[in-house]
Scaffold this active site. Structure first.
Site, mmCIF file in Angstrom:
data_model
loop_
_atom_site.group_PDB
_atom_site.id
_atom_site.type_symbol
_atom_site.label_atom_id
_atom_site.label_comp_id
_atom_site.label_asym_id
_atom_site.label_seq_id
_atom_site.Cartn_x
_atom_site.Cartn_y
_atom_site.Cartn_z
ATOM 1 N N GLY A 1 12.399 -31.104 19.223
ATOM 2 C CA GLY A 1 10.914 -31.320 18.904
ATOM 3 C C GLY A 1 10.595 -29.784 18.161
ATOM 4 N NE ARG B 1 11.773 -9.568 8.412
ATOM 5 C CZ ARG B 1 10.723 -9.488 7.820
ATOM 6 N NH1 ARG B 1 9.472 -8.857 8.635
ATOM 7 N NH2 ARG B 1 10.338 -9.941 6.433
ATOM 8 N NE ARG C 1 13.536 -36.136 18.855
ATOM 9 C CZ ARG C 1 12.937 -34.930 19.767
ATOM 10 N NH1 ARG C 1 13.696 -34.439 20.490
ATOM 11 N NH2 ARG C 1 11.642 -34.989 19.681
ATOM 12 C CG ASP D 1 15.090 -30.883 28.718
ATOM 13 O OD1 ASP D 1 14.629 -31.397 27.625
ATOM 14 O OD2 ASP D 1 15.068 -31.694 29.652
ATOM 15 C CB THR E 1 9.621 -27.392 24.565
ATOM 16 O OG1 THR E 1 8.819 -28.457 24.677
ATOM 17 C CG2 THR E 1 9.851 -26.395 25.487
ATOM 18 C CB ILE E 2 4.353 -28.202 22.271
ATOM 19 C CG1 ILE E 2 4.690 -29.824 22.432
ATOM 20 C CG2 ILE E 2 4.382 -27.698 21.162
ATOM 21 C CD1 ILE E 2 3.378 -30.622 21.546
ATOM 22 C CG ASP E 3 6.681 -31.526 26.360
ATOM 23 O OD1 ASP E 3 5.728 -31.745 26.012
ATOM 24 O OD2 ASP E 3 7.665 -32.164 25.948
ATOM 25 C CG ASP F 1 9.449 -29.492 29.505
ATOM 26 O OD1 ASP F 1 9.811 -28.872 28.928
ATOM 27 O OD2 ASP F 1 9.899 -30.796 29.370
ATOM 28 N N GLY G 1 3.363 -35.238 26.512
ATOM 29 C CA GLY G 1 3.754 -34.911 27.898
ATOM 30 C C GLY G 1 4.286 -36.052 28.514
ATOM 31 N NE ARG G 2 9.009 -39.150 25.789
ATOM 32 C CZ ARG G 2 8.760 -38.807 24.447
ATOM 33 N NH1 ARG G 2 8.195 -39.610 24.037
ATOM 34 N NH2 ARG G 2 9.612 -37.975 23.662
ATOM 35 N N GLY H 1 -13.248 -28.586 29.882
ATOM 36 C CA GLY H 1 -14.245 -28.986 30.935
ATOM 37 C C GLY H 1 -14.069 -30.572 31.171
ATOM 38 C CB ALA H 2 -11.097 -32.902 31.084
ATOM 39 C CD GLU H 3 -16.628 -34.885 32.712
ATOM 40 O OE1 GLU H 3 -16.008 -35.002 31.427
ATOM 41 O OE2 GLU H 3 -17.437 -33.825 32.464
ATOM 42 C CG HIS I 1 3.746 -36.623 16.043
ATOM 43 N ND1 HIS I 1 3.788 -37.800 16.400
ATOM 44 C CD2 HIS I 1 4.866 -36.136 16.172
ATOM 45 C CE1 HIS I 1 4.969 -38.324 16.942
ATOM 46 N NE2 HIS I 1 5.467 -37.132 16.978
ATOM 47 C CD GLN J 1 -1.385 -34.001 21.697
ATOM 48 O OE1 GLN J 1 -1.257 -33.621 22.791
ATOM 49 N NE2 GLN J 1 -0.911 -35.065 21.344
HETATM 50 P P1 ADP Z 1 14.630 -30.939 23.051
HETATM 51 O O1 ADP Z 1 15.606 -29.844 23.004
HETATM 52 O O2 ADP Z 1 13.451 -30.631 22.352
HETATM 53 O O3 ADP Z 1 14.759 -31.347 24.455
HETATM 54 P P2 ADP Z 1 16.397 -33.383 22.287
HETATM 55 O O4 ADP Z 1 16.284 -33.891 23.783
HETATM 56 O O5 ADP Z 1 16.126 -34.426 21.125
HETATM 57 O O6 ADP Z 1 15.276 -32.144 22.259
HETATM 58 O O7 ADP Z 1 17.809 -32.824 22.080
HETATM 59 C C1 ADP Z 1 18.063 -31.953 20.888
HETATM 60 C C2 ADP Z 1 19.333 -32.317 20.429
HETATM 61 O O8 ADP Z 1 20.192 -31.419 21.750
HETATM 62 C C3 ADP Z 1 20.121 -33.526 20.463
HETATM 63 O O9 ADP Z 1 19.369 -34.250 19.292
HETATM 64 C C4 ADP Z 1 21.131 -33.520 20.665
HETATM 65 O O10 ADP Z 1 21.727 -33.058 19.152
HETATM 66 C C5 ADP Z 1 21.432 -32.332 21.561
HETATM 67 N N1 ADP Z 1 22.016 -32.811 22.815
HETATM 68 C C6 ADP Z 1 21.035 -33.237 23.766
HETATM 69 N N2 ADP Z 1 21.805 -33.807 24.820
HETATM 70 C C7 ADP Z 1 22.917 -33.192 24.359
HETATM 71 C C8 ADP Z 1 24.297 -33.373 25.177
HETATM 72 N N3 ADP Z 1 24.212 -34.114 26.449
HETATM 73 N N4 ADP Z 1 25.096 -33.062 24.646
HETATM 74 C C9 ADP Z 1 25.194 -32.419 23.607
HETATM 75 N N5 ADP Z 1 24.246 -32.344 22.737
HETATM 76 C C10 ADP Z 1 23.074 -32.771 23.266
#
Ligand code: ADP
Length: 328
Positions: A15, A29, A76, A107, A130-132, A134, A175-176, A190-192, A257, A259
């Site tokens: 993302g 740079r 992706r 991740d 990542t905006i999450d 996490d 935020g899944r 200031g959400a409730e 989106h 966000q």
């Molecule tokens: P984010 O990095 O934001 O978590 P994704 O989960 O979509 O986003 O992962 C981004 C890209 O990383 C995937 O489209 C894929 O190309 C690569 N990727 C994710 N998991 C694996 C994996 N187990 N092995 C190899 N490449 C991976």
């Protein structure tokens, strides 16, 4: 011993997040400053496989620090998960003698980087983008600050109309698996109430919170709903509340989106610059298979392995408790 790194490539993957351009700029740079040839990979791992790799110089990143999204594009790429896909990607790097790779992403991106680095010995350095917010190893990830600022700007506008009509608004934010955006934007607006994936809230609990607001003559209420909460989403929870309390005039807004977009905040521009600068310096020092991150006010490294295995919910329970007190 310091490796003699001559060529480094940078890519953004997964993302997109505001601040990625500031980071790309810093990577390019810092590399050029140190005499390294720099390359940009277009469309993440897909670009590695498709040989979409372009040389970059200091001017390639001029006038980009304020831009949202990523000038290198992102994608992706399922093919990169296969051995064959990785082989092709490696051959394309080899053809240019690229011996260092900076990956900016979440991740999934790091999982790919770790497999790739281990299998082919490519030196990789990760930047948490990542905006999450996490990822373990960085108090804040790149893009998170801008995202919550975007969210509160939208909530402020919704509050104006909610207040004028005595309405109860359910606002769904991204935020899944992580409630970081919901929790902090909830405090700042200031959400409730705030509904998070990490912490189950019962319908009774939520209604008690809303009713206590009503009894203290609140004219509007805002509930922030993380998209991964247990009720399913803002529409589902609004329906359930309406079924039990018909007198509420409930409305739902899904921020979606918007966000992800927008010009990065000063915080994300500075964070992106610091992380990009550090990522290249770490590679030049000989570090590999690590992620650079912000801890306190220092940039520190964490092994990608640790960042992935200790990938955890950063739920700040104290902040959640505080929102309950501050929303009376
Ligand atoms: P984010 O990095 O934001 O978590 P994704 O989960 O979509 O986003 O992962 C981004 C890209 O990383 C995937 O489209 C894929 O190309 C690569 N990727 C994710 N998991 C694996 C994996 N187990 N092995 C190899 N490449 C991976």
């Amino acid at each position: 011993m310091k490796p003699n790194i001559k060529n480094i490539a940078v890519l953004t993957s997964g993302g997109d997040a505001p601040g990625m351009n500031a980071c790309i700029r810093a990577v390019v740079r810092t590399g050029i400053y140190n005499g390294v040839n720099m390359f940009g990979v277009l469309q993440g791992y897909q670009g590695l496989i498709n040989d979409n790799i372009i040389p970059m110089d200091a001017r390639s990143v001029s006038n980009t620090i304020h831009m949202g999204g990523t000038i290198l594009k992102t994608a992706r790429c399922l093919e990169f998960k296969t051995e064959e896909g990785m082989e092709i990607a490696f051959k394309n790097l080899q053809a240019r003698d690229i011996d260092g790779l900076v990956v900016i992403g979440g991740d999934g991106t790091f999982t790919g980087a770790q497999r790739f680095g281990k299998k082919f010995g490519v030196r990789v350095m990760g930047v948490p983008g990542t905006i999450d917010n996490d990822l373990y190893g960085s108090d804040f990830t790149l893009g998170y600050d801008t995202a919550i600022n975007t969210v509160i700007e939208a909530i402020d506008k919704i509050r104006d109309t909610a207040d004028s009509h005595d309405r109860l608004f359910f606002i769904e934010v991204m935020g899944r698996d992580s409630g970081c955006i919901a929790l902090r934007s909830g405090i700042a607006s200031g959400a409730e109430a705030v509904l998070l994936p990490e912490k189950e809230t019962s319908l009774d609990e939520l209604i008690a919170q809303l009713e206590s607001g009503a009894s203290t003559k609140k004219s509007s209420s805002i509930v922030i709903v993380s998209e991964g909460n247990k009720f399913g989403g803002a529409y589902d929870i609004a329906k359930k509340v309406k079924e039990r309390f018909n007198h509420y005039d409930t409305k739902v807004t899904i921020l979606g989106h918007l966000q992800r977009g927008g010009s990065p905040s000063s915080f994300d521009r500075i964070l992106g610059s610091r992380l990009g600068f550090a990522a290249v310096n770490e590679l030049l020092k000989g570090n590999t298979m690590h992620m650079v991150g912000l801890r306190g006010n220092s940039i520190e490294t964490t092994s990608i392995e640790e960042a992935l295995t200790r990938h955890f919910f950063k739920l700040e329970s104290d902040l959640l408790e505080m929102t309950k007190v501050l929303s009376i």
